[in-house]
Write a protein that holds these residues in place. Structure first.
Motif, PDB file in Angstrom:
ATOM      1  N   LEU A 458      -3.344  -3.394 -11.263  1.00  0.00           N
ATOM      2  CA  LEU A 458      -3.007  -2.165 -10.026  1.00  0.00           C
ATOM      3  C   LEU A 458      -3.881  -0.879 -10.601  1.00  0.00           C
ATOM      4  O   LEU A 458      -4.429  -0.142  -9.690  1.00  0.00           O
ATOM      5  CB  LEU A 458      -1.661  -1.941  -9.899  1.00  0.00           C
ATOM      6  N   LEU A 459      -3.662  -0.517 -11.724  1.00  0.00           N
ATOM      7  CA  LEU A 459      -4.454   0.846 -12.202  1.00  0.00           C
ATOM      8  C   LEU A 459      -6.128   0.480 -12.212  1.00  0.00           C
ATOM      9  O   LEU A 459      -6.663   1.720 -11.873  1.00  0.00           O
ATOM     10  CB  LEU A 459      -3.870   0.868 -13.911  1.00  0.00           C
ATOM     11  N   ASN A 460      -6.555  -0.775 -12.346  1.00  0.00           N
ATOM     12  CA  ASN A 460      -7.877  -0.555 -12.013  1.00  0.00           C
ATOM     13  C   ASN A 460      -8.321  -0.966 -10.694  1.00  0.00           C
ATOM     14  O   ASN A 460      -9.483  -1.195 -10.330  1.00  0.00           O
ATOM     15  CB  ASN A 460      -8.448  -1.827 -13.138  1.00  0.00           C
ATOM     16  N   SER A 461      -7.465  -1.028  -9.840  1.00  0.00           N
ATOM     17  CA  SER A 461      -7.871  -1.465  -8.447  1.00  0.00           C
ATOM     18  C   SER A 461      -8.480  -0.467  -7.812  1.00  0.00           C
ATOM     19  O   SER A 461      -8.565   0.891  -8.065  1.00  0.00           O
ATOM     20  CB  SER A 461      -6.480  -2.079  -7.722  1.00  0.00           C
ATOM     21  N   SER A 462      -9.230  -0.698  -6.593  1.00  0.00           N
ATOM     22  CA  SER A 462     -10.049   0.101  -6.113  1.00  0.00           C
ATOM     23  C   SER A 462      -8.983   0.986  -5.261  1.00  0.00           C
ATOM     24  O   SER A 462      -9.363   2.276  -5.101  1.00  0.00           O
ATOM     25  CB  SER A 462     -11.107  -0.299  -4.779  1.00  0.00           C
ATOM     26  N   THR A 463      -7.800   0.605  -4.937  1.00  0.00           N
ATOM     27  CA  THR A 463      -6.942   1.382  -4.244  1.00  0.00           C
ATOM     28  C   THR A 463      -6.301   2.549  -5.297  1.00  0.00           C
ATOM     29  O   THR A 463      -6.105   3.477  -4.775  1.00  0.00           O
ATOM     30  CB  THR A 463      -5.691   0.694  -3.561  1.00  0.00           C
ATOM     31  N   GLY A 464      -6.199   2.011  -6.403  1.00  0.00           N
ATOM     32  CA  GLY A 464      -5.684   2.894  -7.513  1.00  0.00           C
ATOM     33  C   GLY A 464      -6.793   3.985  -7.741  1.00  0.00           C
ATOM     34  O   GLY A 464      -6.329   5.275  -7.823  1.00  0.00           O
ATOM     35  N   CYS A 465      -8.026   3.776  -7.617  1.00  0.00           N
ATOM     36  CA  CYS A 465      -9.034   4.570  -7.991  1.00  0.00           C
ATOM     37  C   CYS A 465      -8.971   5.661  -6.815  1.00  0.00           C
ATOM     38  O   CYS A 465      -9.051   6.844  -6.993  1.00  0.00           O
ATOM     39  CB  CYS A 465     -10.421   3.680  -8.088  1.00  0.00           C
ATOM     40  N   PHE A 466      -8.626   5.103  -5.609  1.00  0.00           N
ATOM     41  CA  PHE A 466      -8.751   6.055  -4.557  1.00  0.00           C
ATOM     42  C   PHE A 466      -7.493   7.269  -4.574  1.00  0.00           C
ATOM     43  O   PHE A 466      -7.751   8.374  -4.333  1.00  0.00           O
ATOM     44  CB  PHE A 466      -8.438   5.422  -3.064  1.00  0.00           C
ATOM     45  N   TRP A 467      -6.156   6.578  -4.978  1.00  0.00           N
ATOM     46  CA  TRP A 467      -5.202   7.574  -4.956  1.00  0.00           C
ATOM     47  C   TRP A 467      -5.123   8.646  -6.228  1.00  0.00           C
ATOM     48  O   TRP A 467      -5.228   9.739  -6.184  1.00  0.00           O
ATOM     49  CB  TRP A 467      -3.931   6.697  -5.402  1.00  0.00           C
ATOM     50  N   MET A 468      -5.972   8.009  -7.263  1.00  0.00           N
ATOM     51  CA  MET A 468      -6.149   8.906  -8.824  1.00  0.00           C
ATOM     52  C   MET A 468      -7.243  10.154  -8.254  1.00  0.00           C
ATOM     53  O   MET A 468      -6.956  11.385  -8.519  1.00  0.00           O
ATOM     54  CB  MET A 468      -6.800   8.128  -9.919  1.00  0.00           C
ATOM     55  N   LYS A 469      -8.231   9.653  -7.551  1.00  0.00           N
ATOM     56  CA  LYS A 469      -9.039  10.909  -7.085  1.00  0.00           C
ATOM     57  C   LYS A 469      -8.706  11.661  -6.119  1.00  0.00           C
ATOM     58  O   LYS A 469      -9.259  12.924  -6.081  1.00  0.00           O
ATOM     59  CB  LYS A 469     -10.458  10.092  -6.716  1.00  0.00           C
ATOM     60  N   GLN A 470      -7.459  11.528  -5.516  1.00  0.00           N
ATOM     61  CA  GLN A 470      -6.935  12.339  -4.443  1.00  0.00           C
ATOM     62  C   GLN A 470      -6.132  13.378  -5.485  1.00  0.00           C
ATOM     63  O   GLN A 470      -5.777  14.576  -4.881  1.00  0.00           O
ATOM     64  CB  GLN A 470      -6.051  11.746  -3.607  1.00  0.00           C
ATOM     65  N   VAL A 471      -5.666  12.833  -6.443  1.00  0.00           N
ATOM     66  CA  VAL A 471      -4.295  13.711  -7.099  1.00  0.00           C
ATOM     67  C   VAL A 471      -5.040  14.366  -8.391  1.00  0.00           C
ATOM     68  O   VAL A 471      -4.374  15.411  -8.941  1.00  0.00           O
ATOM     69  CB  VAL A 471      -3.096  12.993  -7.390  1.00  0.00           C
TER      70      VAL A 471
END
Length: 551
Positions: A458-471
């Motif tokens: 989950l943490l390495n997913s592209s969706t996870g990357c998107f969320w992290m870059k937002q916050v």
């Protein structure tokens, strides 16, 4: 008329050269307006420009007027006359104290603008003085925070304010007080994301904030949200594509271009830290991910810094070096640094001397190890942690400056690179220690390896990357020859993936275990084919290297 105009323009800068340049340019503008072409023919214009510290020459944030924002009455520190407060009475040689007090008296300007430095305060005395004067200063704050409070203090009731500043406060922890306590007091009117704009001399992502010194009026505020940065260096920066899009669309809510989208956003969004002002639907997608979560990371795991040696060079070497010096393998550990955590693997980390017992974490080092570190004893004894030396803290001279208990309690850990362009999380199966640049995530003692791998997926997913870059805070990327931030390659943007933000990572009910296990296995196999791995098994041959490269 020109002199009356000059009488209404005031400026303060801590740099005497900046003041000298501003005086010269303002004088030229006044002469041009008067039609005067020779300096000898110019009258004695009075210029209200003074060298000084705008933040320091201010009253303490003790009293103040109070304004009502919604149902809550918030204390708003504005002194009507600095002379009534305990303000700074000393001045540097370059400062004119009487003029500074006149120009920096609160509540006298109809429009206040600022472009503050994008740095943190290193001087302890100055830091303390700023904290006494500005309530918004918290943690390792950037100077953009007290300046935001300062420009509102200088304005008259209903006065206009504007500031282009570093956007670090939007996502880093020191900005929480500013966003959740200060902004609800004032009428913030515009938030303009200029991180993608080309600004010569700027290497830091920026945001422009406009407001008025009064309680919030409308339920919405105008937001310009970035979608894409400047694709190439413009010949004329003022005509850059991003700047042009901002200017053209600012008064068109609902408009969207290739570079920005503009809208009237609910004010409440900007009273909660962190801010997410990504355009093109990014902010809405972030909210959707958070609404669809079943848990957050904090519910199932802890984040921690593994260790702080306070002197990495003394403890890190290669395994061969330690063995050659008589240090046995039970005193070794892989020394994981953040920039080595990449692509599901910890790439060729150095080996650390581990001067602790693995179970009790108490200091423990063989005679050979102590003899090896003895020439460094004075330096190691004087390592500082929160202004105290190793000895003053009651620690042994050779042990680490800080060693986290949870990190060594179980062998399985999820390590990640704190500063990176993308999300890089790796499952470590034990025998490693983690530098402060490679924080770790620890699951409960009874968590299996599959539980860890499912979370890593989950943490390495592209969706996870998107969320992290937002916050998480965007620290910026490369700069060009003019010192401007280049956005031609977004993959070069470095983000600070700190543990506090990751604790709120939204977890869905399902976990991608099969994919995560496959990628973990592939990363392990890929490591076995690296040149260093081939060489560790014997003298490498052309055939062996060619076979490994093909594999």
């Amino acid at each position: 008329l020109v002199q009356r105009t000059l009488d209404s323009v005031h400026g303060v800068d801590v740099n005497p050269f900046a003041i000298a340049i501003a005086r010269f340019r303002l004088l030229l503008a006044a002469m041009r307006a008067c039609g005067i072409e020779r300096l000898a023919d110019a009258p004695a214009f009075r210029l209200n420009l003074v060298c000084g510290d705008s933040l320091l020459h201010a009253p303490l944030a003790a009293g103040g007027k109070k304004y009502t924002a919604g149902q809550q009455e918030l204390d708003f520190a504005l002194a009507s006359d600095p002379a009534d407060s305990d303000e700074c009475d000393h001045a540097y040689r370059s400062e004119n104290l009487p003029e500074l007090k006149r120009l920096l008296r609160g509540g006298q300007y109809h429009a206040v603008v600022a472009n503050p430095p994008y740095i943190i305060v290193r001087d302890a005395t100055l830091n303390r003085a700023y904290r006494q004067r500005y309530r918004t200063c918290a943690g390792k704050y950037s100077l953009s925070v007290p300046f935001l409070e300062r420009i509102f203090r200088l304005a008259v009731g209903g006065g206009y304010t504007g500031q282009i500043t570093s956007n670090s406060f939007m996502k880093r922890e020191f900005g929480k007080k500013l966003i959740e306590v200060f902004f609800p007091c004032v009428d913030l009117t515009h938030v303009i994301d200029t991180a993608g704009a080309y600004i010569p001399g700027h290497g830091t992502p920026t945001v422009i904030l406009f407001g008025r010194y009064r309680p919030p009026m409308a339920s919405t505020l105008r937001t310009v949200m970035g979608i894409r940065g400047e694709p190439a260096t413009p010949e004329v920066p003022a005509r850059g594509l991003v700047w042009s899009a901002i200017i053209a669309q600012l008064d068109q809510p609902g408009s969207q271009s290739e570079f920005v989208s503009v809208g009237d956003s609910p004010r409440e969004m900007f009273h909660k830290h962190p801010w997410s002002i990504g355009g093109g639907g990014a902010a809405e997608l972030k909210e959707q991910l958070e609404e669809g979560r079943s848990q957050v990371l904090l519910d199932v795991a802890d984040t921690a810094i593994g260790l702080v040696t306070l002197e990495d060079d003394a403890f890190a070497a290669t395994r061969a070096d330690w063995l050659r010096r008589g240090i046995t393998s039970d005193e070794h550990a892989r020394f994981v640094e953040g920039d080595r955590v990449r692509d599901w693997e910890i790439n060729d980390p150095p080996t650390a001397l581990f001067p602790h017992d693995w179970k009790s974490r108490k200091p423990k080092l063989s005679e050979a190890g102590q003899r090896l570190l003895w020439p460094l004893k004075t330096n190691l004894s004087n390592r500082l942690w929160f202004r105290k030396t190793q000895v003053e803290r009651g620690l042994t001279w050779y042990e680490y400056g800080m060693l986290s208990g949870p990190v060594t309690s179980t062998p399985l850990s999820i390590a990640y690179g704190e500063i990176a362009t993308h999300n890089h999380f790796v499952l470590d199966r034990g025998g490693s220690v983690f530098n402060r640049t490679a924080p770790v995530i620890k699951l409960p003692h009874n968590a299996s390896e599959d539980d860890h791998l499912a979370l890593v997926g989950l943490l390495n997913s592209s969706t996870g990357c998107f969320w992290m870059k937002q916050v998480c805070h965007n620290k910026g990327s490369t700069v060009d020859q003019h010192g401007a931030r280049q956005r031609t390659a977004p993959f070069e943007d470095f983000f600070a993936f700190n543990g506090t933000k990751l604790q709120q990572f939204p977890l869905p009910a399902d976990r991608p275990l099969l994919t995560a296990r496959l990628l973990d296995n592939l990363a392990t196999r890929a490591r076995d084919f690296q040149p260093a791995s081939i060489a560790s098994r014997g003298a490498p041959t052309r055939a062996a290297l060619a076979t490994a490269q093909s594999a």
